[in-house]
Design a protein around this motif. Structure first.
Motif, PDB file in Angstrom:
ATOM      1  N   GLU A  46       0.830  -1.208   0.000  1.00  0.00           N
ATOM      2  CA  GLU A  46       0.000   0.000   0.000  1.00  0.00           C
ATOM      3  C   GLU A  46       0.861   1.253   0.000  1.00  0.00           C
ATOM      4  OE1 GLU A  46      -3.119  -0.145  -0.589  1.00  0.00           O
ATOM      5  OE2 GLU A  46      -3.055  -2.337  -0.512  1.00  0.00           O
ATOM      6  N   LEU A  47       1.995   1.205   0.727  1.00  0.00           N
ATOM      7  CA  LEU A  47       2.916   2.348   0.702  1.00  0.00           C
ATOM      8  C   LEU A  47       3.433   2.595  -0.714  1.00  0.00           C
ATOM      9  CD1 LEU A  47       4.970   1.671   3.973  1.00  0.00           C
ATOM     10  CD2 LEU A  47       3.297   3.502   3.609  1.00  0.00           C
ATOM     11  N   GLN A  48       3.744   1.498  -1.394  1.00  0.00           N
ATOM     12  CA  GLN A  48       4.222   1.631  -2.773  1.00  0.00           C
ATOM     13  C   GLN A  48       3.120   2.179  -3.688  1.00  0.00           C
ATOM     14  OE1 GLN A  48       5.642  -2.292  -3.662  1.00  0.00           O
ATOM     15  NE2 GLN A  48       7.654  -1.954  -2.678  1.00  0.00           N
ATOM     16  N   ARG A  49       1.875   1.811  -3.414  1.00  0.00           N
ATOM     17  CA  ARG A  49       0.774   2.341  -4.215  1.00  0.00           C
ATOM     18  C   ARG A  49       0.611   3.846  -3.999  1.00  0.00           C
ATOM     19  NH1 ARG A  49      -3.796  -2.415  -3.418  1.00  0.00           N
ATOM     20  NH2 ARG A  49      -2.848  -3.896  -4.897  1.00  0.00           N
ATOM     21  N   VAL A  50       0.767   4.262  -2.735  1.00  0.00           N
ATOM     22  CA  VAL A  50       0.702   5.701  -2.457  1.00  0.00           C
ATOM     23  C   VAL A  50       1.828   6.420  -3.187  1.00  0.00           C
ATOM     24  CG1 VAL A  50       0.913   7.454  -0.649  1.00  0.00           C
ATOM     25  CG2 VAL A  50      -0.476   5.410  -0.262  1.00  0.00           C
ATOM     26  N   HIS A  51       3.029   5.800  -3.086  1.00  0.00           N
ATOM     27  CA  HIS A  51       4.185   6.384  -3.767  1.00  0.00           C
ATOM     28  C   HIS A  51       3.955   6.446  -5.277  1.00  0.00           C
ATOM     29  CE1 HIS A  51       8.778   6.121  -4.710  1.00  0.00           C
ATOM     30  NE2 HIS A  51       8.288   7.358  -4.897  1.00  0.00           N
ATOM     31  N   THR A  52       3.466   5.340  -5.828  1.00  0.00           N
ATOM     32  CA  THR A  52       3.216   5.281  -7.272  1.00  0.00           C
ATOM     33  C   THR A  52       2.136   6.287  -7.681  1.00  0.00           C
ATOM     34  OG1 THR A  52       3.823   2.944  -7.299  1.00  0.00           O
ATOM     35  CG2 THR A  52       2.533   3.779  -9.168  1.00  0.00           C
ATOM     36  N   ALA A  53       1.097   6.393  -6.857  1.00  0.00           N
ATOM     37  CA  ALA A  53       0.019   7.337  -7.174  1.00  0.00           C
ATOM     38  C   ALA A  53       0.543   8.766  -7.195  1.00  0.00           C
ATOM     39  CB  ALA A  53      -1.106   7.194  -6.155  1.00  0.00           C
ATOM     40  N   ALA A  54       1.410   9.103  -6.213  1.00  0.00           N
ATOM     41  CA  ALA A  54       1.969  10.457  -6.171  1.00  0.00           C
ATOM     42  C   ALA A  54       2.860  10.716  -7.380  1.00  0.00           C
ATOM     43  CB  ALA A  54       2.748  10.644  -4.874  1.00  0.00           C
ATOM     44  N   LEU A  55       3.693   9.718  -7.721  1.00  0.00           N
ATOM     45  CA  LEU A  55       4.566   9.881  -8.887  1.00  0.00           C
ATOM     46  C   LEU A  55       3.749   9.998 -10.174  1.00  0.00           C
ATOM     47  CD1 LEU A  55       7.489   7.388  -8.134  1.00  0.00           C
ATOM     48  CD2 LEU A  55       7.545   9.888  -8.059  1.00  0.00           C
ATOM     49  N   ASN A  56       2.698   9.167 -10.292  1.00  0.00           N
ATOM     50  CA  ASN A  56       1.854   9.238 -11.489  1.00  0.00           C
ATOM     51  C   ASN A  56       1.170  10.602 -11.594  1.00  0.00           C
ATOM     52  OD1 ASN A  56       2.498   6.668 -12.295  1.00  0.00           O
ATOM     53  ND2 ASN A  56       0.690   5.719 -11.338  1.00  0.00           N
ATOM     54  N   GLY A  57       0.705  11.096 -10.444  1.00  0.00           N
ATOM     55  CA  GLY A  57       0.061  12.412 -10.470  1.00  0.00           C
ATOM     56  C   GLY A  57       1.021  13.493 -10.922  1.00  0.00           C
ATOM     57  N   GLU A  58       2.244  13.431 -10.395  1.00  0.00           N
ATOM     58  CA  GLU A  58       3.249  14.441 -10.769  1.00  0.00           C
ATOM     59  C   GLU A  58       3.654  14.293 -12.232  1.00  0.00           C
ATOM     60  OE1 GLU A  58       7.251  14.383  -8.888  1.00  0.00           O
ATOM     61  OE2 GLU A  58       6.546  16.236  -7.938  1.00  0.00           O
ATOM     62  N   THR A  59       3.763  13.041 -12.699  1.00  0.00           N
ATOM     63  CA  THR A  59       4.118  12.797 -14.103  1.00  0.00           C
ATOM     64  C   THR A  59       3.041  13.342 -15.041  1.00  0.00           C
ATOM     65  OG1 THR A  59       5.352  10.823 -13.496  1.00  0.00           O
ATOM     66  CG2 THR A  59       4.669  11.011 -15.791  1.00  0.00           C
TER      67      THR A  59
END
Length: 424
Positions: A46-59
C-alpha cells in the motif's frame, strides 16, 4: 519403585511438559511471524501504491504542462483515484496495532498526499483555464517538490518501521526455537537414560525371577534331601535298636557275659544319644553343647544324683558331637559306678570359650578316689580316641575329694551365643 527411578520419571515428565509448552510457543511464534510477514507485505504494498500514485500524479501534471495535451493527464487521474483507497487500506491494515510513531506517520502521509494532489489539481486547473504562466509560477515555487520529498521520507520511514517489526518477530521466533533444541536434546538424553535404566530393571527382574525359580528348585531339592535324611535318621535309630537287641539277646543264655554285654549296650546307647543330639534338627548343621551334656546326664540324674551345668551357649559341628558324646557317656557311667554318684556326691559340668578354645571341666566332688589307675582300661582308651576325633584333648586329675576332667577342643566353626546361667 526406587526413588532414583521416580525422580527420573518426574524429570522426564517435566521435560516433556516443558517441551510441549515450548513447541506450542514456537508454533504460535511462527504463526505470528507469518501473520506479521503478510501484514508487513500488505502495508509495504500500500505504501508503494501511495508512492506510485503520487509519482503518477506528478508525471501527468508535468506532461500536461509541457504538451497541453489532456491525454497526458491520464497518470494524474489514475493517481487521484488510487491514493484514497490505498490510504484507507493502510489504516485498516494497521488498525489498533499501530505504534504511536506509525499513527503519526500515517496521519502525515495522509496529509502530505492530500496536499500533493491539491497542489497538482491547482496547477492543472490553471492550465485548463489557459493560465500557463500562472501554472508555471505555481510549480516553480518548489512547494510541490518539498511536499513530495516529505511524503517520500514518511513512506520510507513507515516501510522501515514495518521491516523492523518483522525482523523483531523473526528474532523472537528464532529465540524460542533456540530454547526448544537444548530441551529436546535433554529430553532425548533422559529418554535414553530411562531406556537404559528400564533395561536394567528388566534385567534385574529377569534375574530375580530366575533366582526365585532357582531358589524354589533348591528348596524342593532341600525338602527331598531332608525327607531322605529323616528317613535315614529313622533307619539309623532302628539299626541301633536292632544292634542293641542283638547284644542283649546274646547274653541271655550266658550269664558270665552279661557284664560285657551291658557295657557294650551302654556304649551303644551313648552313640544313640549322641546321634539324637546331632541329628535332632536336620536343618541345623550345628548342635548345642548344653543339649549334649543334658542328654548324657539325663538317664542317671535325680534328686540323689545332683549335677550342675553352666556355660555359654556353644554350638558344635555335628561331626564332633558323636566322639564328645562317647566321652561324656564314659564319664557319666564311671561316676555312677565308681565316682561321685556312687557315694551321693555331686557333679559340676562347666565350659568356657577363650583364646580359640572351648574348655569343658567335669568336676566330681564328695567321693574319695584312690588315684589314677595303674593301667588304662577300655574306657580310657575310648576317651583318648574320641578326643583325637574332635581335635582336642582329655586330661584327668584325681584328688582326695574327687575327680576333675578337662576337655579342650578348638572353637573353629563354634559360634557362641548368649551366656547361660548354671542349671541344676
Amino acid at each position: 519403585m526406587r526413588w532414583p527411578n521416580a525422580v527420573l520419571l518426574l524429570l522426564i515428565g517435566g521435560a516433556m511438559l516443558g517441551l510441549i509448552y515450548l513447541v506450542y510457543q514456537t508454533v504460535e511464534a511462527e504463526r505470528a511471524e507469518r501473520d506479521q510477514s503478510q501484514l508487513t507485505s500488505d502495508i509495504i504494498e500500500e505504501l508503494q501504491r501511495v508512492h506510485t500514485a503520487a509519482l503518477n500524479g506528478e508525471t501527468g501534471q508535468r506532461g500536461y504542462l509541457i504538451t497541453l495535451d489532456r491525454r497526458y493527464l491520464r497518470p494524474y487521474q489514475e493517481g487521484s483515484e488510487q491514493i484514497e483507497p490505498a490510504l484507507r487500506r493502510m489504516r485498516d491494515l494497521l488498525g489498533d496495532n499501530a505504534t504511536t510513531r506509525q499513527q503519526e506517520l500515517l496521519d502525515e502521509i495522509d496529509a502530505l498526499s492530500r496536499a500533493k494532489f491539491a497542489e497538482l489539481e491547482t496547477s492543472v486547473l490553471l492550465l485548463e483555464d489557459g493560465r500557463l504562466l500562472d501554472a508555471r509560477r505555481q510549480i516553480l515555487t518548489d512547494e510541490g517538490q518539498e511536499t513530495m520529498e516529505r511524503l517520500l521520507r514518511a513512506l520510507g520511514e513507515m516501510e522501515e518501521i514495518e521491516r523492523d517489526i518483522l525482523a523483531e518477530q523473526a528474532r523472537d521466533t528464532a529465540r524460542i526455537e533456540g530454547r526448544v533444541f537444548p530441551l529436546l536434546a535433554g529430553l532425548i538424553f533422559l529418554l535414553l537414560l530411562a531406556i537404559f535404566l528400564g533395561s536394567r530393571l528388566v534385567s534385574r527382574a529377569a534375574r530375580a525371577e530366575a533366582e526365585a525359580a532357582q531358589a524354589a528348585a533348591i528348596g524342593e531339592a532341600r525338602d527331598r534331601a531332608d525327607l531322605l535324611a529323616r528317613e535315614l535318621n529313622h533307619r539309623v535309630k532302628n539299626l541301633f535298636a536292632v544292634v542293641l537287641a542283638i547284644v542283649q539277646m546274646s547274653a541271655r543264655d550266658k550269664p558270665e557275659a552279661k557284664p560285657v554285654t551291658d557295657a557294650i549296650a551302654q556304649r551303644i546307647r551313648a552313640l544313640l544319644t549322641a546321634h539324637e543330639v546331632s541329628q535332632g534338627e536336620l536343618d541345623r548343621e550345628l548342635a548345642s553343647l548344653e543339649a549334649l551334656v543334658e542328654t548324657s546326664l539325663a538317664p542317671y540324674r535325680s534328686s540323689k544324683h545332683v549335677a550342675t551345668i553352666s556355660g555359654p551357649e556353644v554350638l558344635l559341628p555335628a561331626k564332633r558331637i558323636t566322639p564328645l558324646g562317647l566321652v561324656l557317656h564314659e564319664l557319666t557311667t564311671n561316676a555312677v559306678k565308681y565316682g561321685a554318684w556312687s557315694a551321693n556326691g555331686e557333679i559340676d559340668v562347666s565350659w568356657t570359650r577363650d583364646d580359640g578354645l572351648v574348655t569343658l571341666v567335669w568336676k566330681e566332688t564328695g567321693v574319695k578316689l584312690d588315684g589314677e589307675p595303674d593301667r588304662k582300661g577300655f574306657g580310657s582308651l575310648l576317651m583318648e580316641s574320641a578326643a583325637r576325633q574332635f581335635g582336642g584333648s582329655v586330661k584327668r586329675e584325681f584328688s582326695a575329694d574327687g575327680l576333675i576332667v578337662t576337655i579342650t577342643a578348638p572353637d573353629s566353626d563354634m559360634p557362641s551365643l548368649a551366656t547361660g546361667e548354671p542349671r541344676t
